[in-house]
Design an enzyme around this catalytic site. Structure first.
Site, mmCIF file in Angstrom:
data_model
loop_
_atom_site.group_PDB
_atom_site.id
_atom_site.type_symbol
_atom_site.label_atom_id
_atom_site.label_comp_id
_atom_site.label_asym_id
_atom_site.label_seq_id
_atom_site.Cartn_x
_atom_site.Cartn_y
_atom_site.Cartn_z
ATOM 1 C CD1 TRP A 1 -0.333 -5.792 24.290
ATOM 2 C CD2 TRP A 1 0.493 -4.156 23.413
ATOM 3 N NE1 TRP A 1 -1.508 -5.074 23.674
ATOM 4 C CE2 TRP A 1 -0.792 -3.960 22.901
ATOM 5 C CE3 TRP A 1 1.516 -3.035 22.600
ATOM 6 C CZ2 TRP A 1 -1.346 -3.143 22.050
ATOM 7 C CZ3 TRP A 1 0.706 -2.079 21.745
ATOM 8 C CH2 TRP A 1 -0.645 -2.182 21.594
ATOM 9 C CE LYS B 1 -3.303 -5.473 25.859
ATOM 10 N NZ LYS B 1 -4.374 -4.503 25.698
ATOM 11 C CD GLU C 1 -1.548 -2.430 1.792
ATOM 12 O OE1 GLU C 1 -0.279 -2.694 1.745
ATOM 13 O OE2 GLU C 1 -2.647 -3.096 2.392
HETATM 14 P P1 AMP Z 1 3.488 -6.510 2.162
HETATM 15 O O1 AMP Z 1 2.168 -5.579 1.603
HETATM 16 O O2 AMP Z 1 3.088 -7.985 1.872
HETATM 17 O O3 AMP Z 1 4.759 -6.157 1.928
HETATM 18 O O4 AMP Z 1 3.505 -6.445 3.722
HETATM 19 C C1 AMP Z 1 3.462 -5.042 4.322
HETATM 20 C C2 AMP Z 1 3.569 -5.653 6.076
HETATM 21 O O5 AMP Z 1 4.965 -6.269 6.222
HETATM 22 C C3 AMP Z 1 3.513 -4.413 6.964
HETATM 23 O O6 AMP Z 1 2.374 -3.841 7.477
HETATM 24 C C4 AMP Z 1 4.582 -5.294 8.004
HETATM 25 O O7 AMP Z 1 3.528 -5.898 8.860
HETATM 26 C C5 AMP Z 1 5.388 -6.195 7.461
HETATM 27 N N1 AMP Z 1 6.812 -5.475 7.351
HETATM 28 C C6 AMP Z 1 7.182 -4.814 6.362
HETATM 29 N N2 AMP Z 1 8.707 -4.481 6.457
HETATM 30 C C7 AMP Z 1 8.801 -4.863 7.813
HETATM 31 C C8 AMP Z 1 9.854 -4.567 8.901
HETATM 32 N N3 AMP Z 1 11.027 -3.885 8.267
HETATM 33 N N4 AMP Z 1 9.716 -5.117 10.079
HETATM 34 C C9 AMP Z 1 8.639 -5.613 10.430
HETATM 35 N N5 AMP Z 1 7.477 -5.735 9.948
HETATM 36 C C10 AMP Z 1 7.581 -5.411 8.291
#
Ligand code: AMP
Length: 544
Positions: free
Chosen positions: A444, A439, A330
């Site tokens: 948390w 939780k 997004e």
């Molecule tokens: P996607 O659209 O499939 O790339 O997923 C996006 C999601 O990946 C984000 O909302 C996060 O939950 C996770 N995400 C992306 N980069 C990171 C990061 N560096 N550390 C932790 N979670 C991440």
């Protein structure tokens, strides 16, 4: 008072023209398993014109969707260049989706034409009868006769189709807000959701990717783009590379650590990008068979949290700097990148580099609590991250009208579903996905912190933490561990190794040893599968 500046539209057609002329000698190289087949940016421009003519001859018009079902390779790059530049919409299909999801996204996007890699035809043949919107299949790097075409579908060979076309095309500069490309999120629940990028967002995002606060891409780089071109447009790297005149090394279907390392040894890329699981595999392969990879000036890793132990291993054993970044389909996807500020070094610098990164000016960010109230950026208060900006989606694609998932948007901000904290100087640290938060007794526990701490143990290859029901504390963490080949460590040893690293009450008592962490279609830990396995009693849980 208005400015005197010209109102030029931001355009991927202009980018293509620029890259294929002023950077005509930059190279896209696709790994073949033993060497590379190359295409200069100049040749890319010619082939993009031929593809645009070919697509037009098949009836593709401005705004029509053209899908790809491909590996990262030269032909995929030509599709990236040609389809938006001709005013049509590039839809890179995730080749790892379930058949029903492919059926859903192709129908939802109303894809008319699809370009398929020859090696993926056997898989695609199974889907094609369920994709009635597709009228033309173009087979790249393979035999068109291998496609089992239902009535009404015409199959073309990529090379023959292009060879019959003129090598010039009058690429139009369309309204910069028009659709250029789309990606569907790999959504963990419900149907995949479509995000549509504009010419404007793609250009502005590419500029950010190239800046020193982004990925610092320049014409001196040779970029190993491992992140699939269907995953958030390969994190924006193809267009950023074209903007910078950087060369690209495409791994095609050779995504295992061994072949990736062979490609690196031969082509010496200076920069690379992929999710942590790929790099965990590469590290293991390097341990078994050492190789100099210090030609990599930097490696951007994101998509899920990067374990600090992995960052240290790359830096200290291999001289390679890991750049942690956060983003989403997004958000085009670049949200923030973890460059330390000037003047810090040693442990202080590492603290910044462990974070998900610092927001650039194009990404406004805030945290909100359960009631929707904004919490301060004090580096301590936790909340759900909300973002907005020029390359952040304001809705999901909805061909029938109506708003899809309205709860993902809050007063014009995108709700990310990520929970974390932000320092006063704009560094984000994520502790969890909101749906993964544990939780325990009202407090948390960060599954990400626990995973990082467990993965710091030398015997551990991967660790994923989920919350499981607990009669006393509501929820407690369960750690699912994959041990390295030949390594041994029991739950008590691993638990003991966490002492002093996480709060005493957070020390997990439930452990399970598995052979592999289930992964999503883009290579992230798939915790819903682990939760289901636990709920079905399929995991052997030890209590320590
Ligand atoms: P996607 O659209 O499939 O790339 O997923 C996006 C999601 O990946 C984000 O909302 C996060 O939950 C996770 N995400 C992306 N980069 C990171 C990061 N560096 N550390 C932790 N979670 C991440």
């Amino acid at each position: 008072m208005l400015s005197t500046m010209q109102d030029e539209q931001l355009s991927l057609a202009t980018l293509l023209k620029y890259a294929s002329t002023f950077h005509s000698k930059a190279v896209v190289a696709t790994w073949t398993g033993t060497g590379v087949r190359t295409m200069s940016y100049g040749e890319m421009g010619t082939q993009a014109a031929q593809l645009a003519n070919a697509l037009q001859s098949l009836g593709v018009q401005e705004g029509d969707r053209v899908a790809t079902f491909m590996w990262n390779n030269n032909e995929h790059m030509v599709a990236y260049a040609a389809i938006p530049a001709m005013g049509s919409v590039l839809h890179a299909l995730n080749i790892r989706l379930f058949p029903a999801q492919v059926e859903f996204v192709v129908a939802h996007a109303d894809d008319r034409v699809v370009i398929v890699d020859g090696t993926l035809v056997p898989m695609f043949n199974q889907y094609l009868p369920t994709l009635p919107s597709i009228k033309h299949v173009i087979v790249a790097n393979g035999d068109p006769a291998s496609v089992t075409a239902p009535d009404g579908v015409t199959v073309h060979g990529y090379n023959d189709l292009l060879a019959a076309q003129s090598d010039t095309f009058d690429f139009p500069v369309v309204d910069e807000r028009s659709a250029a490309a789309m990606c569907y999120t790999s959504g963990t629940t419900g149907d995949p959701k479509g995000v549509v990028y504009s010419h404007r967002s793609s250009i502005l995002h590419s500029m950010q990717v190239c800046t020193p606060s982004g990925m610092e891409i320049s014409g001196r780089d040779n970029i190993l783009a491992i992140v699939p071109m269907f995953h958030a447009n390969a994190w924006g790297i193809p267009y950023a590379a074209m903007m910078a005149g950087a060369s690209l090394l495409m791994p095609d279907r050779f995504l295992q650590p061994g072949p990736l390392l062979e490609a690196m040894a031969a082509e010496k890329p200076t920069f690379a990008a992929a999710v942590p699981t790929i790099w965990i595999g590469v590290l293991s392969a390097l341990a078994a068979s050492p190789q100099d990879i210090s030609h990599l000036r930097e490696v951007v890793v994101g998509g899920s949290a990067v374990p600090p132990a992995m960052m240290h291993a790359f830096q200290e054993k291999h001289g390679v700097r890991i750049l942690h970044a956060w983003g989403m389909t997004e958000t085009s996807p670049l949200g923030c990148v973890a460059h330390a500020p000037a003047g810090v070094s040693g442990d202080e610098e590492w603290k910044y580099r462990y974070t998900q990164g610092r927001f650039p000016v194009g990404v406004q960010a805030r945290l909100v609590d359960d009631t929707g109230a904004v919490v301060p950026n004090d580096g301590e208060s936790l909340g759900e991250l909300e973002v907005k900006g020029q390359w952040i989606t304001g809705s999901y694609y909805s061909p029938q009208g109506g708003v899809i998932d309205p709860e993902k948007f809050h007063d014009g901000w995108l709700r990310t579903g990520d929970v974390g904290k932000i320092t006063p100087d704009g560094y984000l640290t994520l502790v969890d996905r909101s749906k993964d938060v544990i939780k325990s007794g009202g407090e948390w526990i960060s599954s990400v912190d626990l995973e990082n701490a467990v993965m710091a143990h030398p015997a551990v290859l991967e660790a994923a933490v989920i919350g499981i029901p607990d009669p006393k504390w509501d929820e407690r963490p369960l750690v699912a561990v994959v041990l390295r080949e030949g390594a041994a460590a029991d739950a008590a040893t691993l638990k003991a190794s966490l002492t002093g690293k996480v709060a005493h009450w957070q020390l997990p008592e439930y452990w399970t040893f598995i052979t592999e962490v289930p992964k999503t279609s883009v290579g992230k830990f798939d915790k819903k599968v682990i939760r289901a396995q636990h709920a079905d009693g399929k995991l052997d849980v030890v209590t320590v």
